[in-house]
Motif scaffolding. Sequence first.
Motif, PDB file in Angstrom:
ATOM      1  N   VAL A  60      -3.033 -16.444 -65.333  1.00 38.18           N
ATOM      2  CA  VAL A  60      -3.728 -18.410 -65.389  1.00 38.18           C
ATOM      3  C   VAL A  60      -3.310 -18.577 -63.389  1.00 38.18           C
ATOM      4  O   VAL A  60      -2.248 -17.658 -62.785  1.00 38.18           O
ATOM      5  CB  VAL A  60      -3.123 -19.472 -66.053  1.00 38.18           C
ATOM      6  N   ASP A  61      -4.094 -18.732 -63.086  1.00 38.13           N
ATOM      7  CA  ASP A  61      -4.190 -19.567 -61.938  1.00 38.13           C
ATOM      8  C   ASP A  61      -4.815 -21.303 -62.047  1.00 38.13           C
ATOM      9  O   ASP A  61      -5.470 -21.674 -63.119  1.00 38.13           O
ATOM     10  CB  ASP A  61      -4.204 -18.735 -61.007  1.00 38.13           C
ATOM     11  N   VAL A  62      -3.808 -21.997 -61.915  1.00 36.11           N
ATOM     12  CA  VAL A  62      -4.195 -23.639 -61.120  1.00 36.11           C
ATOM     13  C   VAL A  62      -5.580 -23.709 -59.480  1.00 36.11           C
ATOM     14  O   VAL A  62      -4.690 -23.176 -58.607  1.00 36.11           O
ATOM     15  CB  VAL A  62      -3.560 -24.224 -60.634  1.00 36.11           C
ATOM     16  N   HIS A  63      -6.554 -24.314 -59.900  1.00 37.62           N
ATOM     17  CA  HIS A  63      -6.878 -24.149 -58.374  1.00 37.62           C
ATOM     18  C   HIS A  63      -6.072 -25.016 -57.198  1.00 37.62           C
ATOM     19  O   HIS A  63      -5.812 -26.129 -57.497  1.00 37.62           O
ATOM     20  CB  HIS A  63      -8.456 -25.016 -58.518  1.00 37.62           C
ATOM     21  N   PRO A  64      -6.504 -24.369 -55.757  1.00 36.87           N
ATOM     22  CA  PRO A  64      -5.806 -25.185 -55.126  1.00 36.87           C
ATOM     23  C   PRO A  64      -5.790 -26.538 -54.448  1.00 36.87           C
ATOM     24  O   PRO A  64      -5.406 -27.703 -53.812  1.00 36.87           O
ATOM     25  CB  PRO A  64      -6.127 -24.260 -53.398  1.00 36.87           C
ATOM     26  N   ARG A  76      -8.298 -28.735 -57.063  1.00 39.07           N
ATOM     27  CA  ARG A  76      -9.523 -28.797 -57.628  1.00 39.07           C
ATOM     28  C   ARG A  76      -8.281 -29.385 -58.610  1.00 39.07           C
ATOM     29  O   ARG A  76      -8.361 -28.272 -59.195  1.00 39.07           O
ATOM     30  CB  ARG A  76     -10.611 -28.034 -57.569  1.00 39.07           C
ATOM     31  N   ASP A  77      -7.507 -29.980 -58.547  1.00 35.87           N
ATOM     32  CA  ASP A  77      -6.884 -30.594 -59.683  1.00 35.87           C
ATOM     33  C   ASP A  77      -6.448 -30.340 -60.937  1.00 35.87           C
ATOM     34  O   ASP A  77      -6.213 -30.162 -61.637  1.00 35.87           O
ATOM     35  CB  ASP A  77      -5.962 -32.398 -59.667  1.00 35.87           C
ATOM     36  N   ASP A  78      -8.514 -30.669 -61.522  1.00 32.67           N
ATOM     37  CA  ASP A  78      -8.487 -30.467 -63.190  1.00 32.67           C
ATOM     38  C   ASP A  78      -8.568 -29.221 -63.653  1.00 32.67           C
ATOM     39  O   ASP A  78      -8.545 -28.722 -64.535  1.00 32.67           O
ATOM     40  CB  ASP A  78      -9.416 -31.343 -63.194  1.00 32.67           C
ATOM     41  N   LEU A  79      -8.913 -28.152 -62.704  1.00 30.45           N
ATOM     42  CA  LEU A  79      -9.645 -26.868 -63.001  1.00 30.45           C
ATOM     43  C   LEU A  79      -8.399 -25.612 -62.861  1.00 30.45           C
ATOM     44  O   LEU A  79      -7.439 -25.406 -61.833  1.00 30.45           O
ATOM     45  CB  LEU A  79     -10.354 -26.182 -61.703  1.00 30.45           C
ATOM     46  N   ILE A  80      -8.543 -24.895 -64.081  1.00 26.37           N
ATOM     47  CA  ILE A  80      -7.401 -23.370 -64.174  1.00 26.37           C
ATOM     48  C   ILE A  80      -8.055 -22.380 -64.931  1.00 26.37           C
ATOM     49  O   ILE A  80      -8.950 -22.836 -65.180  1.00 26.37           O
ATOM     50  CB  ILE A  80      -5.920 -23.834 -65.012  1.00 26.37           C
ATOM     51  N   CYS A  81      -7.669 -21.373 -63.965  1.00 27.62           N
ATOM     52  CA  CYS A  81      -8.425 -20.441 -65.075  1.00 27.62           C
ATOM     53  C   CYS A  81      -7.586 -19.449 -65.511  1.00 27.62           C
ATOM     54  O   CYS A  81      -5.960 -19.361 -64.929  1.00 27.62           O
ATOM     55  CB  CYS A  81      -9.084 -19.482 -63.698  1.00 27.62           C
ATOM     56  N   SER A  82      -8.127 -18.740 -66.325  1.00 30.41           N
ATOM     57  CA  SER A  82      -6.994 -17.409 -66.651  1.00 30.41           C
ATOM     58  C   SER A  82      -8.242 -15.958 -67.441  1.00 30.41           C
ATOM     59  O   SER A  82      -9.345 -16.030 -67.819  1.00 30.41           O
ATOM     60  CB  SER A  82      -6.857 -17.564 -68.546  1.00 30.41           C
ATOM     61  N   CYS A  83      -7.507 -14.938 -67.697  1.00 26.79           N
ATOM     62  CA  CYS A  83      -7.913 -13.590 -68.486  1.00 26.79           C
ATOM     63  C   CYS A  83      -6.887 -13.141 -68.540  1.00 26.79           C
ATOM     64  O   CYS A  83      -5.973 -13.116 -69.245  1.00 26.79           O
ATOM     65  CB  CYS A  83      -8.364 -13.126 -67.200  1.00 26.79           C
ATOM     66  N   ASP A  84      -8.304 -12.864 -69.997  1.00 30.27           N
ATOM     67  CA  ASP A  84      -7.075 -11.788 -70.973  1.00 30.27           C
ATOM     68  C   ASP A  84      -7.888 -10.294 -70.942  1.00 30.27           C
ATOM     69  O   ASP A  84      -8.483 -10.104 -69.787  1.00 30.27           O
ATOM     70  CB  ASP A  84      -7.875 -12.298 -72.247  1.00 30.27           C
ATOM     71  N   ARG A 117      -6.706 -15.161 -59.115  1.00 30.03           N
ATOM     72  CA  ARG A 117      -5.956 -15.268 -58.098  1.00 30.03           C
ATOM     73  C   ARG A 117      -6.659 -16.089 -57.478  1.00 30.03           C
ATOM     74  O   ARG A 117      -7.815 -15.911 -56.730  1.00 30.03           O
ATOM     75  CB  ARG A 117      -4.896 -14.553 -57.502  1.00 30.03           C
ATOM     76  N   PHE A 118      -6.811 -17.655 -57.875  1.00 31.99           N
ATOM     77  CA  PHE A 118      -7.440 -18.486 -56.136  1.00 31.99           C
ATOM     78  C   PHE A 118      -6.971 -17.731 -54.727  1.00 31.99           C
ATOM     79  O   PHE A 118      -5.526 -18.211 -55.018  1.00 31.99           O
ATOM     80  CB  PHE A 118      -7.454 -19.857 -56.986  1.00 31.99           C
ATOM     81  N   GLN A 119      -7.862 -18.465 -54.320  1.00 33.37           N
ATOM     82  CA  GLN A 119      -7.718 -18.009 -52.645  1.00 33.37           C
ATOM     83  C   GLN A 119      -6.820 -19.317 -52.360  1.00 33.37           C
ATOM     84  O   GLN A 119      -7.640 -20.194 -53.034  1.00 33.37           O
ATOM     85  CB  GLN A 119      -8.994 -18.150 -51.950  1.00 33.37           C
ATOM     86  N   ASP A 176     -17.637 -15.868 -56.215  1.00 32.21           N
ATOM     87  CA  ASP A 176     -17.320 -17.554 -56.120  1.00 32.21           C
ATOM     88  C   ASP A 176     -17.263 -18.402 -57.603  1.00 32.21           C
ATOM     89  O   ASP A 176     -17.851 -18.310 -58.456  1.00 32.21           O
ATOM     90  CB  ASP A 176     -18.944 -17.439 -56.096  1.00 32.21           C
ATOM     91  N   VAL A 177     -16.328 -19.239 -56.534  1.00 29.77           N
ATOM     92  CA  VAL A 177     -15.799 -19.662 -57.352  1.00 29.77           C
ATOM     93  C   VAL A 177     -17.011 -20.736 -58.152  1.00 29.77           C
ATOM     94  O   VAL A 177     -16.563 -20.909 -59.573  1.00 29.77           O
ATOM     95  CB  VAL A 177     -14.247 -20.505 -56.497  1.00 29.77           C
ATOM     96  N   GLU A 178     -17.986 -21.258 -57.427  1.00 26.59           N
ATOM     97  CA  GLU A 178     -18.759 -22.273 -58.148  1.00 26.59           C
ATOM     98  C   GLU A 178     -20.167 -21.860 -58.805  1.00 26.59           C
ATOM     99  O   GLU A 178     -20.213 -22.401 -59.788  1.00 26.59           O
ATOM    100  CB  GLU A 178     -19.462 -22.841 -56.912  1.00 26.59           C
ATOM    101  N   THR A 179     -20.314 -20.296 -58.912  1.00 27.13           N
ATOM    102  CA  THR A 179     -21.764 -19.733 -59.673  1.00 27.13           C
ATOM    103  C   THR A 179     -20.819 -18.410 -60.254  1.00 27.13           C
ATOM    104  O   THR A 179     -21.559 -18.257 -60.839  1.00 27.13           O
ATOM    105  CB  THR A 179     -21.988 -18.985 -58.268  1.00 27.13           C
ATOM    106  N   GLN A 180     -19.438 -17.977 -59.850  1.00 29.47           N
ATOM    107  CA  GLN A 180     -19.669 -16.686 -60.757  1.00 29.47           C
ATOM    108  C   GLN A 180     -19.878 -16.354 -60.355  1.00 29.47           C
ATOM    109  O   GLN A 180     -19.461 -14.731 -60.725  1.00 29.47           O
ATOM    110  CB  GLN A 180     -19.270 -17.245 -61.579  1.00 29.47           C
ATOM    111  N   ALA A 181     -20.744 -16.145 -58.536  1.00 25.20           N
ATOM    112  CA  ALA A 181     -21.449 -14.077 -58.185  1.00 25.20           C
ATOM    113  C   ALA A 181     -19.759 -13.658 -58.029  1.00 25.20           C
ATOM    114  O   ALA A 181     -19.329 -14.013 -57.815  1.00 25.20           O
ATOM    115  CB  ALA A 181     -22.340 -14.858 -57.799  1.00 25.20           C
TER     116      ALA A 181
END
Length: 337
Positions: free
Chosen positions: A148-152, A154-162, A189-191, A210-215
Amino acid sequence: MQAAKKSPTTKTCRELQADVGRLVEDGDGSVDDNVGRCMAARKGFSFAEVNSVRASPNRVTCCHFSSDGKLLATGGYDEKAVLWHADTLKPKSTIEQHSCVITDVRFSPSLPLLATSSFDKTVRVWDVDNPGCSRCTFIGHTASVMSVDVHPNRDDLICSCDLDGEIRYWSINNGSCARVFKGGDTQVRFQPRLGRFLAAVAENVVSILDVETQACRHSLQGHTKPINYVCWDPSGEFLASLSADSVRVWRFRSGSEGECVYTLTCNNNNLFSCAFHPTYTSLMIIGCYKFLELWNTTENKTMDLPAHEGFISSLAVSTVTGSVASASHDKWVKLWE
């Protein structure tokens, strides 16, 4: 990397510190600009254990410093996350609502929040000052959540993988899943700073998304074994990827994004974690089996220090205090400066 390791008893602490000092020097006795400034300020480079605590009755798998360096979070096989006062390693509070191994702990860079992930397929967000009950519990992963990680910024955004390779973005404010896509099964891991990229590990490839587009902007390839660990340097200009037998450092400056600039190989197959030194930009710290390996990337010099009695599963750094934390399967957490 050195093929044979000397017994920890063959050198005194003073001799080991002298070796560490030489590691950051150039061949002619001079030092690079960053190291030189720091050595002038501190009158000599040192790296030694300054504190330790038995953090769990079972394996410790992860650790992370808060952005102000005052707290250290740990988690592991006992299904608990513990918040420690980083200066003393005295416990502040314990989080006990996961029902399986905790795989990752990450503080928010700007808010008093901690995110945790677990084999119980959930991601939880906790109020650091009132951790008795999770602020959010995110359910949706159908396999064990590995990271899991928290965006540097954007306080509202976190990311996880399984383990099934699914990546999910979650909204803390809405308490819901914002997006689902494929691309990572080991670590995300967010940049740092800009948060433009997300590094996602699957097998022996790191995808830079890309965090915005996931490309997928870059596919970092070269490891022949599964990648265990990735970490960004504090500036977000370099990313290190680590497999059991090698470490690669990739540059993300404008015009050279995704270029592998340094490689370290090891025949022992015992590499487990890595971190960029919080002060010396050319020095990497590598967690191995029982040892910390210090690697001067520009000079390609290495040395090892006895550290734990098991695999060093996680490393964390604080750029505020200059401290490094190591967490191990030997149940201990140690601080280094």
